[in-house]
Design a protein around this motif. Structure first.
Motif, mmCIF file in Angstrom:
data_model
loop_
_atom_site.group_PDB
_atom_site.id
_atom_site.type_symbol
_atom_site.label_atom_id
_atom_site.label_comp_id
_atom_site.label_asym_id
_atom_site.label_seq_id
_atom_site.Cartn_x
_atom_site.Cartn_y
_atom_site.Cartn_z
ATOM 1 N N GLY A 192 0.834 -1.195 0.000
ATOM 2 C CA GLY A 192 0.000 0.000 0.000
ATOM 3 C C GLY A 192 0.869 1.245 0.000
ATOM 4 O O GLY A 192 1.890 1.316 -0.699
ATOM 5 N N ARG A 193 0.467 2.217 0.810
ATOM 6 C CA ARG A 193 1.223 3.470 0.929
ATOM 7 C C ARG A 193 1.973 3.550 2.253
ATOM 8 O O ARG A 193 2.300 4.632 2.732
ATOM 9 C CB ARG A 193 0.257 4.656 0.802
ATOM 10 N N SER A 194 2.266 2.374 2.817
ATOM 11 C CA SER A 194 2.895 2.322 4.143
ATOM 12 C C SER A 194 4.377 2.666 4.121
ATOM 13 O O SER A 194 4.965 2.955 5.169
ATOM 14 C CB SER A 194 2.740 0.914 4.726
ATOM 15 N N GLY A 195 4.988 2.603 2.950
ATOM 16 C CA GLY A 195 6.437 2.765 2.861
ATOM 17 C C GLY A 195 7.175 1.451 2.994
ATOM 18 O O GLY A 195 8.387 1.387 2.763
ATOM 19 N N LEU A 196 6.466 0.389 3.352
ATOM 20 C CA LEU A 196 7.066 -0.943 3.446
ATOM 21 C C LEU A 196 7.029 -1.619 2.082
ATOM 22 O O LEU A 196 6.108 -1.403 1.289
ATOM 23 C CB LEU A 196 6.300 -1.797 4.456
ATOM 24 N N GLU A 197 8.036 -2.444 1.818
ATOM 25 C CA GLU A 197 8.048 -3.269 0.620
ATOM 26 C C GLU A 197 8.093 -4.731 1.036
ATOM 27 O O GLU A 197 8.771 -5.094 1.999
ATOM 28 C CB GLU A 197 9.266 -2.944 -0.256
ATOM 29 N N VAL A 198 7.372 -5.574 0.302
ATOM 30 C CA VAL A 198 7.294 -6.990 0.638
ATOM 31 C C VAL A 198 7.599 -7.832 -0.592
ATOM 32 O O VAL A 198 7.477 -7.374 -1.731
ATOM 33 C CB VAL A 198 5.900 -7.353 1.186
ATOM 34 N N SER A 199 7.988 -9.075 -0.356
ATOM 35 C CA SER A 199 8.237 -9.989 -1.465
ATOM 36 C C SER A 199 6.952 -10.206 -2.248
ATOM 37 O O SER A 199 5.847 -10.184 -1.699
ATOM 38 C CB SER A 199 8.785 -11.316 -0.943
ATOM 39 N N ARG A 200 7.099 -10.420 -3.552
ATOM 40 C CA ARG A 200 5.939 -10.576 -4.430
ATOM 41 C C ARG A 200 5.048 -11.730 -3.992
ATOM 42 O O ARG A 200 3.828 -11.727 -4.217
ATOM 43 C CB ARG A 200 6.408 -10.808 -5.870
ATOM 44 N N LEU A 201 5.651 -12.712 -3.357
ATOM 45 C CA LEU A 201 4.921 -13.838 -2.801
ATOM 46 C C LEU A 201 5.264 -13.925 -1.321
ATOM 47 O O LEU A 201 6.440 -13.961 -0.956
ATOM 48 C CB LEU A 201 5.336 -15.132 -3.511
ATOM 49 N N GLY A 202 4.239 -13.902 -0.477
ATOM 50 C CA GLY A 202 4.472 -13.979 0.951
ATOM 51 C C GLY A 202 4.339 -15.401 1.459
ATOM 52 O O GLY A 202 4.251 -16.364 0.681
ATOM 53 N N TYR A 203 4.326 -15.530 2.782
ATOM 54 C CA TYR A 203 4.251 -16.858 3.407
ATOM 55 C C TYR A 203 3.253 -16.798 4.556
ATOM 56 O O TYR A 203 3.412 -16.022 5.500
ATOM 57 C CB TYR A 203 5.630 -17.268 3.935
#
Length: 330
Positions: free
Chosen positions: A7-18
């Motif tokens: 979202g607009r949180s400033g966090l980045e995550v892997s394209r696939l989570g767990y």
């Protein structure tokens, strides 16, 4: 592993989570803490950085299972957990709470079990309609101000609830079930997420295992697997009625030199970078299979073929039993 914005949180995550839920409960025998830590390490080593748990999984045990892993890798992980579904130490179901006082107590308890100082993404797991969402999100926002939480999320909520919540504090993500066999979110909450800048986190993107093709009868489930009791799509003959749909996905996968699970995950990811699937597994072989979906390319024509093969109205069985369905779309 490519990363995408949460979202607009400033966090980045892997394209696939767990999704960590199955490590502690629900899908047969739970893993030991050491076994859980090993599969989490395997996921991280392969590029997964987004890990999802909740305080109710195993009545707190799942959060505890992550603690050793997080102690070694906290800076490499985007950690999500949840509150609202209350359970006793013996596993008894005690109802929902979105009460502001309870939210703060639940957050502190999760921080202790996880062994961390801050939760990256804190979800309201289910909406308690007896408490105005503005009050609940207000309490969650205070956790952000206190430095205990970085970003806020909601799970299984309506578009109207998301809009009300977003007026109090930005919502980074909404989590809901989403897969080829569960698509009602496309006409309500997913458009609302896009309007408000929230990511959509898709749990059970493999249809609780249905889309893997691994389950052909009740004999294929481990003892204690909750799906035979709590998932109408697997119980009372529904599984057998859904197998023709699964077989369609198997045939499509064969033509694409992929597995049906990879087709199912690739289909979810093809819906947009703002939709992040979080499949879970207890096996390294399945983890590697899931990650193989990242290399499966689906054209618009492929997507049309998949959706024509599995029309939503053809799926037999609701996604939850009537006893718990009232907490959905809150």
């Amino acid at each position: 592993m490519r990363k995408v914005p949460l979202g607009r949180s400033g966090l980045e995550v892997s394209r696939l989570g767990y999704g960590c839920m199955g490590l502690a409960e629900f899908y047969g025998e739970a893993l030991s803490n050491a076994e859980a830590e090993k599969i989490l390490e395997d996921a991280l080593e392969r590029g997964v950085s987004f890990f999802d748990t909740a305080d109710m999984y195993g009545s707190g045990r799942n959060e505890e299972q992550l603690s050793g892993f997080l102690k070694k890798h906290r800076d490499d992980v985007v950690l999500a957990t949840k509150f609202a579904i209350r359970r006793g130490d013996d596993g008894a179901w005690l109802g929902l709470s979105n009460d502001p006082k309870y939210i703060k107590e639940a957050c502190d308890a999760s921080l202790k079990r996880l062994g961390v100082d801050v939760i990256d993404l804190y979800y309201m797991h289910r909406r308690d309609k007896e408490v105005p969402v503005e009050e609940s999100v207000g309490a969650m926002a205070e956790l952000v101000k206190a430095g205990k939480v970085r970003a806020l999320g909601l799970s299984e909520v309506s578009a109207d609830t998301l809009k009300k919540a977003s007026a109090v504090h930005p919502i980074a993500a909404v989590q809901s079930e989403y897969s080829i066999v569960t698509r009602e979110m496309e006409t309500g909450i997913v458009p609302a997420c896009r309007e408000l800048g929230a990511a959509f986190v898709a749990y059970s993107p493999l249809g609780r295992g249905l889309l893997t093709g691994a389950y052909r009868s009740e004999r294929d489930f481990s003892d204690g697997d909750y799906r035979l009791v709590m998932s109408p799509r697997f119980a009372d003959g529904a599984l057998e009625k859904n197998l023709p749909l699964v077989d369609q996905i198997i045939a499509i996968a064969r033509d694409k030199d992929a597995t049906p699970a990879q087709i199912a995950l690739a289909w979810v990811m093809a819906k947009g970078d703002d939709i992040i699937p979080i499949p879970g597994t207890k096996k390294l072989s399945r983890l590697e299979e899931n990650l193989g979906a990242l290399t499966v390319e689906l054209s618009d024509e492929d997507i049309a073929v998949i959706e024509a093969a599995v029309p939503p109205e053809a799926v037999v069985g609701a996604r939850y039993p009537e006893t718990t369905a009232s907490s959905l779309n809150g």
